[in-house]
Design an enzyme around this catalytic site. Structure first.
Site, PDB file in Angstrom:
ATOM      1  N   TYR A  26       0.778  -1.179  -0.048  1.00  0.00           N
ATOM      2  CA  TYR A  26      -0.110   0.068  -0.039  1.00  0.00           C
ATOM      3  C   TYR A  26       0.731   1.270   0.046  1.00  0.00           C
ATOM      4  CZ  TYR A  26      -3.723  -3.404   1.194  1.00  0.00           C
ATOM      5  OH  TYR A  26      -4.498  -4.385   1.213  1.00  0.00           O
ATOM      6  N   HIS A 103      -9.448   1.239  -5.624  1.00  0.00           N
ATOM      7  CA  HIS A 103      -8.575   0.467  -4.674  1.00  0.00           C
ATOM      8  C   HIS A 103      -7.001   0.783  -5.084  1.00  0.00           C
ATOM      9  CE1 HIS A 103     -11.905  -2.020  -3.398  1.00  0.00           C
ATOM     10  NE2 HIS A 103     -12.181  -1.996  -4.469  1.00  0.00           N
TER      11      HIS A 103
END
Ligand code: CA2
Length: 148
Positions: A26, A103
């Protein structure tokens, strides 16, 4: 009557931990960084951003309901709720403006259980795997849909 100047930006489960763990997936940006980047993309387009994060499915449903008739569009990254929370599907179906599902990672390139999104069928569009750029593109997508 929706406020054409407001985008509701919603984040779901565990996204408050961004920047604290799993940087290989991430990155190192925090949730606050994502919100700031979304606001920065919205500002020159005459849009403001109301941001909310929760780890509770029902609170996300409530936030989607609160956007009805008020926000021009929704950008949503539901976190793992994406993959099973049909209550989000039904709430988003009751929102009449554009809904962009975002996302940070590409769930389709990860574990099989991440390959299903119960949100995608009711999203105007879905952006995956582009990190922060995905949020900027989501703002542009909403702005374009408000002007045509
Ligand atoms: O790629 C995305 O944006 C996801 O929505 C992130 C979710 C994941 O369940 C989805 O499949 C894809 C997970 C967010 C968890 O984020 C963390 C960040 C740092 C540390 C721990 C969790």
């Amino acid at each position: 009557m929706p406020d054409n100047a407001t985008i509701t930006l919603l984040h779901g489960a565990n996204l408050n931990l961004l920047g604290q763990r799993e940087p290989h997936i991430y990155g190192t940006a925090t949730l606050e960084d994502y919100v700031a980047a979304t606001r920065a993309a919205a500002l020159p387009l005459g849009l403001s951003v109301e941001a909310f994060q929760t780890n509770h499915e029902g609170q996300l449903v409530d936030a989607i309901h609160a956007a009805r008739g008020r926000a021009a569009g929704i950008i949503i990254n539901p976190g793992a709720f994406t993959h099973y929370a049909w209550s989000l599907h039904d709430a988003l179906a009751a929102f009449s403006g554009p809904v962009i599902e975002v996302h940070i990672s590409n769930p389709n390139a990860r574990e099989a259980w991440r390959h299903t999104s119960v949100v995608s069928p009711v999203a105007t569009g879905t952006i995956v795997g582009l990190g922060m750029h995905g949020y900027e593109l989501a703002v542009q997508a909403i702005a374009r849909r408000l002007t045509v």
